[in-house]
Design a protein around this motif. Structure first.
Motif, short mmCIF file in Angstrom:
data_model
loop_
_atom_site.label_atom_id
_atom_site.label_comp_id
_atom_site.label_asym_id
_atom_site.label_seq_id
_atom_site.Cartn_x
_atom_site.Cartn_y
_atom_site.Cartn_z
N ARG A 46 -5.96 -16.53 38.33
CA ARG A 46 -5.75 -17.79 37.62
C ARG A 46 -4.41 -18.38 38.03
O ARG A 46 -3.38 -17.71 38.02
CB ARG A 46 -5.79 -17.53 36.11
N ASP A 47 -4.42 -19.67 38.39
CA ASP A 47 -3.21 -20.36 38.86
C ASP A 47 -3.26 -21.78 38.30
O ASP A 47 -4.20 -22.53 38.57
CB ASP A 47 -3.19 -20.37 40.40
N LYS A 48 -2.24 -22.16 37.54
CA LYS A 48 -2.22 -23.48 36.90
C LYS A 48 -2.27 -24.60 37.91
O LYS A 48 -2.71 -25.72 37.60
CB LYS A 48 -0.97 -23.62 36.02
N ARG A 49 -1.83 -24.35 39.14
CA ARG A 49 -1.84 -25.40 40.16
C ARG A 49 -3.25 -25.81 40.58
O ARG A 49 -3.44 -26.86 41.20
CB ARG A 49 -1.05 -24.94 41.38
N LEU A 50 -4.24 -24.99 40.25
CA LEU A 50 -5.62 -25.31 40.60
C LEU A 50 -6.29 -26.24 39.60
O LEU A 50 -7.39 -26.75 39.86
CB LEU A 50 -6.45 -24.02 40.70
N ALA A 51 -5.64 -26.49 38.46
CA ALA A 51 -6.23 -27.33 37.42
C ALA A 51 -5.91 -28.80 37.65
O ALA A 51 -4.96 -29.15 38.34
CB ALA A 51 -5.73 -26.88 36.05
N GLY A 52 -6.72 -29.67 37.07
CA GLY A 52 -6.44 -31.10 37.09
C GLY A 52 -7.08 -31.88 38.22
O GLY A 52 -6.81 -33.08 38.36
N PHE A 53 -7.94 -31.27 39.02
CA PHE A 53 -8.59 -31.96 40.12
C PHE A 53 -9.97 -32.45 39.69
O PHE A 53 -10.64 -31.86 38.85
CB PHE A 53 -8.71 -31.04 41.34
N ASP A 54 -10.39 -33.56 40.31
CA ASP A 54 -11.71 -34.12 40.01
C ASP A 54 -12.82 -33.29 40.64
O ASP A 54 -13.91 -33.18 40.08
CB ASP A 54 -11.81 -35.56 40.53
N ALA A 55 -12.56 -32.77 41.82
CA ALA A 55 -13.60 -32.03 42.55
C ALA A 55 -12.95 -30.95 43.41
O ALA A 55 -11.78 -31.06 43.80
CB ALA A 55 -14.42 -32.97 43.42
N ALA A 56 -13.74 -29.91 43.70
CA ALA A 56 -13.26 -28.82 44.54
C ALA A 56 -14.38 -28.42 45.48
O ALA A 56 -15.57 -28.57 45.17
CB ALA A 56 -12.83 -27.62 43.70
N ALA A 57 -13.99 -27.91 46.65
CA ALA A 57 -14.96 -27.42 47.64
C ALA A 57 -14.57 -26.03 48.08
O ALA A 57 -13.40 -25.75 48.35
CB ALA A 57 -15.02 -28.36 48.85
N ALA A 58 -15.55 -25.14 48.13
CA ALA A 58 -15.36 -23.79 48.69
C ALA A 58 -16.37 -23.66 49.83
O ALA A 58 -17.54 -23.36 49.61
CB ALA A 58 -15.61 -22.73 47.62
N VAL A 59 -15.89 -23.91 51.04
CA VAL A 59 -16.76 -23.97 52.21
C VAL A 59 -16.72 -22.62 52.92
O VAL A 59 -15.68 -22.23 53.46
CB VAL A 59 -16.32 -25.10 53.16
N GLU A 60 -17.85 -21.90 52.89
CA GLU A 60 -17.95 -20.59 53.54
C GLU A 60 -16.87 -19.64 53.04
O GLU A 60 -16.18 -18.98 53.83
CB GLU A 60 -17.90 -20.74 55.06
#
Length: 462
Positions: free
Chosen positions: A349-363
């Protein structure tokens, strides 16, 4: 001093096989500092709890030469709170479980289980904030209740003692290892001399999680009692181990996968499809999870719709390659401000990952073993929780269409698995239901009437 471990895995009494302690018996052990007892307050198919109780003898410790430099030698908190005594007891009483072995249930020892640990009294030098910074990145839900110095005198304030509960889905040996290492770190005290052999102990118990922990320096320093020669050695070895994959093998292994897929120009198709889906979502702030050398970031930067683009990776080397591909040092100020790169593990868990509209995990997901995949799910879908998440992964069924790929082989040596279309559908559907998302599926690349497309994509939306 009491530690309880509860599971609701069915049958829950399998916990006895993992701990090598029969639920119907009381198990007692003589230790150098007192007695340890294991018993089961509840044991049914639905729920089973194992309790480890330590009865520390402070007078006996003084007679054996143990000293507490900051506490009265005869009246102190050691018999009542979790400390390095608990760590020693775990290695003695739960040694086989700590090693991840089970003669009767070997497959269960490797299985992630729903586990709940409760430590009745844990001293936290650093308060609840540090407690959470240590355990939450490992995927736990943390519940902490602080205790006043004296309920009759509230003006005295709070004590440093907490009742702590940890919930997670992981292997039992991982839970025991985390408690073994982090309890003395939180206590900031040890009852024995910290010598050279403690470095080897820490590295052995920290394998697979300590190198990437955001508080690794604090953990190392406290565990080794700030002995500079030991902490320097431990941190150097952790960094050395951490850099093997990113710096020496990452690029070579990625090149192998690209060589397999190159005839289809599959990487370009993946990037193009992901960008199209992200644009259609209306997102303005987007996150590339496991950005690697920055190919997706480069494509996103060309789209004016995206005001903020962040790329994250566990590999420092990968982030260097991404920065080079994007030519960050030569971008105009306004363009440079649109892009942010930072290092983190997607299982923490990392607070910097919060607050985005969308995320992509490609491969990305196929590089995670089962316990880390479950941590990834919680980090992304529960904690970061963007409105849209795009996940791509190889379609294992299509591998038979790749010339030169041996039968049964994965496309990349670091893949922990490759899913069929049905397996991917099951996983995505379960994750969507658990975290309140809808999910739809898209093929990427040419569709074969028998085996489908080479890459499969899930689009999670809420």
């Amino acid at each position: 001093m009491l530690l309880t471990i509860t599971t609701t895995h069915r049958p829950a009494t399998d916990l006895g096989y993992l701990l090598h302690k029969h639920p119907d018996r009381l198990h007692s052990f003589t230790l150098a500092f007192g007695q340890a007892h294991v018993f089961y307050p509840e044991a049914s198919d639905e729920r089973c709890t194992a309790a480890l109780m330590l009865d520390v003898d402070p007078v006996g410790l003084i007679r054996r030469g143990v000293r507490f430099p900051r506490l009265d030698q005869y009246v102190n908190d050691r018999p009542y709170v979790a400390s390095s005594f608990l760590s020693v007891a775990i290695t003695r009483v739960y040694n086989t479980a700590l090693a991840g072995r089970s003669k009767e249930r070997p497959e269960l020892a490797e299985q992630a289980l729903p586990l709940h640990a409760r430590i009745a009294a844990l001293p936290c030098a650093g308060g609840e904030g540090l407690l959470r910074r240590l355990f939450e990145p490992l995927g736990y839900v943390v519940h902490a209740v602080d205790h006043p110095l004296d309920e009759r005198f509230p003006e005295w304030g709070e004590s440093r003692y907490f009742t702590v509960e940890l919930e997670g889905t992981l292997r039992l040996r991982e839970l025991l290892t985390h408690v073994y290492v982090l309890v003395p770190v939180l206590d900031a005290e040890k009852h024995y001399w910290v010598g050279d052999d403690e470095v080897a102990k820490l590295l052995r118990r920290g394998e697979g999680w300590l190198a990437g922990h955001p508080e690794r320096e604090l953990i190392v320093n406290r565990y080794l009692r700030y002995r500079r020669s030991l902490t320097t050695e431990a941190l150097a070895k952790l960094l050395e181990d951490e850099e093997i994959d990113p710096d020496r093998e990452l690029e070579a292994r990625a090149a192998e996968e690209e060589a397999v897929e190159e005839p289809l120009r599959l990487n370009e198709k993946r990037v193009g499809t992901v960008v199209s889906v992200l644009k259609a979502s209306g997102a303005r702030r987007v996150l590339d999870l496991g950005c690697g050398n920055g190919k997706l970031l480069q494509a996103l930067l060309k789209e004016r719709q995206f005001d903020e683009i962040a790329g994250v990776d566990i590999s420092h080397r990968a982030l260097e390659l991404a920065a080079s591909r994007l030519k960050l040092d030569r971008l105009a100020t306004r363009e440079r401000e649109r892009v942010r790169l930072f290092q983190t593990a997607l299982t923490y868990r990392d607070k910097r990952l919060a607050g985005f509209d969308a995320a992509a995990a490609v491969e990305v997901v196929e590089h995670l073993d089962r316990p880390r995949l479950q941590s990834f799910e919680r980090v992304v879908f529960e904690h970061a929780r963007p409105s849209a998440v795009v996940v791509t992964t190889p379609n294992r069924e299509y591998n038979v269409r790749f010339d030169g790929l041996p039968a049964g082989s994965f496309r990349h040596r670091d893949h922990r698995f490759e899913w069929t279309r049905a397996e991917f559908d099951d996983w995505a559907g379960e994750v969507a239901g658990r975290f309140g998302y809808g999910v739809r599926f898209l093929p990427v690349g040419p569709e074969d009437p028998e085996v489908g497309a080479p890459t499969q994509m899930a689009v999670f939306e809420r």
